[in-house]
Design an enzyme around this catalytic site. Structure first.
Site, mmCIF file in Angstrom:
data_model
loop_
_atom_site.group_PDB
_atom_site.id
_atom_site.type_symbol
_atom_site.label_atom_id
_atom_site.label_comp_id
_atom_site.label_asym_id
_atom_site.label_seq_id
_atom_site.Cartn_x
_atom_site.Cartn_y
_atom_site.Cartn_z
ATOM 1 N N CYS A 1 0.816 -1.205 0.000
ATOM 2 C CA CYS A 1 0.000 0.000 0.000
ATOM 3 C C CYS A 1 0.855 1.263 0.000
ATOM 4 O O CYS A 1 0.419 2.311 -0.486
ATOM 5 C CB CYS A 1 -0.956 -0.002 1.180
ATOM 6 S SG CYS A 1 -0.185 -0.382 2.761
ATOM 7 N N HIS B 1 -1.220 0.004 6.925
ATOM 8 C CA HIS B 1 -1.902 0.465 5.712
ATOM 9 C C HIS B 1 -1.650 1.948 5.460
ATOM 10 O O HIS B 1 -1.737 2.765 6.367
ATOM 11 C CB HIS B 1 -3.413 0.216 5.816
ATOM 12 C CG HIS B 1 -4.145 0.546 4.548
ATOM 13 N ND1 HIS B 1 -3.821 -0.036 3.339
ATOM 14 C CD2 HIS B 1 -5.164 1.419 4.295
ATOM 15 C CE1 HIS B 1 -4.619 0.444 2.400
ATOM 16 N NE2 HIS B 1 -5.430 1.336 2.952
ATOM 17 N N ASN C 1 -7.741 5.510 -1.278
ATOM 18 C CA ASN C 1 -7.502 4.304 -0.481
ATOM 19 C C ASN C 1 -7.564 3.089 -1.400
ATOM 20 O O ASN C 1 -8.597 2.820 -2.020
ATOM 21 C CB ASN C 1 -8.561 4.195 0.623
ATOM 22 C CG ASN C 1 -8.215 3.158 1.666
ATOM 23 O OD1 ASN C 1 -7.593 2.137 1.366
ATOM 24 N ND2 ASN C 1 -8.620 3.390 2.900
#
Length: 203
Positions: A8, A113, A128
């Site tokens: 991520c 994350h 996201n």
């Protein structure tokens, strides 16, 4: 870009820059160089010192085994673009918390994350990679959204500098370089995919 493995941090940088500029190899190289410098610094106290032995017994603080990268690695990667990253609470962050619409973007992190928030064509989006599409955020809602993330325990970093010019226009739905892990969406498509997934769209 959508989530692939635990990369991520890679997705967060690429969505912030709106282009496929980094991959896990680029960030991994930065992390390895940071590890090397840290080992050399710790070794100055002696290879038999308790601090050095404890350090060598720990995992890397710059990249986890699953590919999650630290803010130090992400910040070093953005140095190439003359972009600076500061915690939202930093004195030099100015009015980023009270008037976030004046900034160029944000990096957000909770445990393992990362994701970015930035404006595109005058509209703010939450990029996201766990979401089906970029989530539109109104100027009115942006400050409240960042505050809600902080309340949930997120670390928020303000990006300072000038982001590279947006590439395009590309056809909506088109993947970059034939890679299907990322594609370009129109605002209407992003809105539709968000609603299709049963997610509400902030206003």
């Amino acid at each position: 870009e959508q989530q692939v493995s635990s990369l991520c941090g890679v997705h967060a940088l690429n969505t912030l820059l709106q282009g496929r500029h980094f991959n896990e190899i680029h960030l991994g190289t930065i992390a390895q160089e940071m590890d090397r410098c840290e080992r050399a610094l710790m070794a100055e106290g002696g290879l038999d010192s308790e601090d050095y032995l404890n350090y060598m017994g720990e995992d890397s603080g710059n990249v986890a085994a699953d590919g999650n990268f630290s803010i130090q690695v992400l910040s070093a990667a953005l140095d190439v673009w003359a972009l600076k990253v500061l915690p939202l609470s930093h004195p030099n962050a100015g009015k980023a918390a009270s008037d976030p619409t004046q900034e160029v973007g944000f990096l957000c992190n909770l445990r393992e994350h990362w994701f970015s928030i930035r404006p595109v064509a005058g509209h703010w989006y939450n990029f996201n990679s766990l979401f089906p599409a970029p989530e539109p955020l109104s100027n009115f809602y942006l400050q409240a959204y960042l505050a809600s993330l902080q309340a949930e325990g997120y670390n928020i970093f303000v990006v300072q500098g000038s982001l590279p010019p947006l590439q395009g226009p590309r056809a909506a739905g088109q993947a970059e370089g034939g890679d299907t892990s990322g594609r370009w969406l129109s605002p209407d498509q992003a809105h539709h995919l968000t609603q299709e997934a049963g997610m509400s769209v902030p206003v």
